[in-house]
Design an enzyme around this catalytic site. Structure first.
Site, PDB file in Angstrom:
ATOM      1  NE  ARG A   2      46.765  40.048  36.914  1.00  0.00           N
ATOM      2  CZ  ARG A   2      47.374  41.137  36.465  1.00  0.00           C
ATOM      3  NH1 ARG A   2      48.308  41.714  37.198  1.00  0.00           N
ATOM      4  NH2 ARG A   2      47.036  41.656  35.303  1.00  0.00           N
ATOM      5  N   GLY A   3      43.182  36.527  39.126  1.00  0.00           N
ATOM      6  CA  GLY A   3      42.064  36.556  38.200  1.00  0.00           C
ATOM      7  C   GLY A   3      41.560  35.169  37.841  1.00  0.00           C
ATOM      8  CD  GLU A   4      36.806  33.266  34.471  1.00  0.00           C
ATOM      9  OE1 GLU A   4      36.370  32.545  33.566  1.00  0.00           O
ATOM     10  OE2 GLU A   4      36.168  34.241  34.933  1.00  0.00           O
ATOM     11  CG  ASP A   5      43.375  32.658  31.079  1.00  0.00           C
ATOM     12  OD1 ASP A   5      42.767  31.623  30.718  1.00  0.00           O
ATOM     13  OD2 ASP A   5      44.453  33.011  30.588  1.00  0.00           O
ATOM     14  CB  SER A   6      46.597  33.082  35.701  1.00  0.00           C
ATOM     15  OG  SER A   6      46.058  33.946  36.661  1.00  0.00           O
ATOM     16  CE1 TYR A  10      44.328  41.629  38.692  1.00  0.00           C
ATOM     17  CE2 TYR A  10      43.714  40.159  40.493  1.00  0.00           C
ATOM     18  CZ  TYR A  10      43.589  40.563  39.176  1.00  0.00           C
ATOM     19  OH  TYR A  10      42.732  39.891  38.346  1.00  0.00           O
ATOM     20  CD  GLN A  21      45.878  32.641  26.112  1.00  0.00           C
ATOM     21  OE1 GLN A  21      45.604  32.008  25.097  1.00  0.00           O
ATOM     22  NE2 GLN A  21      44.943  33.171  26.875  1.00  0.00           N
ATOM     23  CG  ASP A  41      37.324  40.509  30.688  1.00  0.00           C
ATOM     24  OD1 ASP A  41      36.834  39.704  31.486  1.00  0.00           O
ATOM     25  OD2 ASP A  41      37.379  41.726  30.898  1.00  0.00           O
TER      26      ASP A  41
END
Length: 379
Positions: free
Chosen positions: A267-271, A198, A251, A17
């Protein structure tokens, strides 16, 4: 006069987030000239991504963005200058006192709920939809990032792809990057992989596949406690595999890691979005949800990419299939996957989230001015 923008981020997980929020805040400030104030409820997680941030300070400025600690009572004890534009990240609930202050502004600020990223078909139908507040004269607009032209697009800095191309063409810059992390320079015919994940049941089989493989694999692991046991296990008999843990990266450094590796596990959104811009094949581990809806999101994006071998690795990495067999099939055609990834990145780069948000703000702001009692004079 600068446009004042308040961005609110409630850190639900450790980094996703705030990672997206911080990139958006910087891009709006640097490329669009906004006065951005970023409200964050967890400065400790934020500081992992931005090392110059002091997590003990309630108010500070980093890289041209004002950072404020969003605490439970901050809007009850202090008064703040109103914003022209308010962005709530990922459906976070804004403080009641702040909402009341928004309602007293004339015209009220443009209020956007920036939603989570998805490639599902329904996203386009909900993008930009208004949602009137139940009791206040305020309207919130849903804004959906996405991969097609009828969505909000993806975060992409103005010069990022140019910098990536230059970096990947400059071997000395890449070697300097590896040295800056205390890592060995690349050996001939070595496959270098970044692994950010994860907890994952497919991990042991994947590591074993690399250990027993014919090609030397160097696996770079940014700070990840899920892999500590495997790192110790593979020290004595690593075979073709070498696992190298590194500290958590800011970053910009993480971008360079993605650019410098041959394959990226993210993993996730940003990466996931940053892996797009690296132009290298990437394997995405989506955040699992108890009701299984994450599978729809995963398959929607993998099908858009249109790479059958890569899709098998994605599915197996997320728990549906044989990761060892999927990896072998992917490895045999990795050059094809790289070409497809580059073409896909070029395609989706045409739809820029920050540009679309700025255009939507201007459009909505003009409508708001026209609807005020003295709107004619303001136009």
């Amino acid at each position: 006069m600068s446009i004042h923008c308040d961005i609110f981020c409630s850190v639900v997980d450790n980094f996703g987030d705030i990672g997206v929020s911080w990139r958006l805040a910087r891009q709006l400030a640097h490329e669009h000239g906004l006065a951005v104030r970023l409200w964050v409820d967890n400065l400790a997680s934020f500081a992992k991504l931005c090392p110059e941030l002091n997590a003990e300070i309630e108010q500070q400025t980093c890289r041209g963005v004002e950072i404020r600690h969003w605490t439970e009572n901050v809007f009850q004890t202090q008064t703040f200058t109103g914003a022209d534009w308010v962005i709530g990240m990922f459906a976070c609930k804004l403080p009641e006192n702040y909402l009341a202050a928004m309602a007293r502004q004339t015209p009220p600020p443009v209020w956007i709920n920036l939603e989570y990223l998805s490639a599902e078909n329904w996203v386009a139908g909900c993008h930009r939809l208004p949602s009137p507040h139940a009791t206040l004269p305020l309207t919130q607009y849903f804004f959906f990032p996405g991969f097609t032209a009828d969505t909000g697009g993806l975060l992409l800095e103005r010069d990022l792809l140019t910098r990536r191309v230059e970096f990947q063409a400059d071997l000395s810059a890449q070697q300097a990057f590896w040295r800056s992390l205390g890592l060995p320079e690349r050996a001939p015919d070595e496959l270098r992989i970044s692994l950010f994940c994860y907890q994952n049941a497919a991990l042991p089989a994947l590591l074993e596949t690399w250990r027993r493989g014919a090609q030397s694999v160097v696996c770079i692991v940014p700070d990840n406690h899920y892999l500590y046991d495997y790192i110790e296990e593979f020290k004595s008999d690593a075979g073709a595999l070498k696992i190298i843990p590194i500290p958590f990266l800011a970053q910009e450094d993480y971008d360079h890691l993605l650019w410098a590796c041959d394959v990226n596990f993210v993993r996730g959104e940003d990466s996931c979005v940053r892996a797009h811009w690296a132009g290298q094949p990437f394997i995405w581990q989506i955040y699992p949800q108890h009701d299984g809806v994450h599978w729809q999101k995963l398959r929607a994006l993998s099908q858009l990419l249109g790479d059958a071998a890569l899709e098998k690795v994605w599915l197996a990495w997320n728990g549906d299939g044989d990761i060892a067999a999927a990896w072998r099939d992917f490895s045999a055609q990795r050059a094809v996957s790289q070409a497809r990834t580059l073409a896909w990145a070029s395609h989706v780069s045409a739809n820029n989230l920050a540009l679309n948000l700025a255009a939507f703000y201007r459009e909505t702001r003009m409508l708001g001015l026209k609807n005020t009692p003295d709107g004619a004079a303001k136009n």
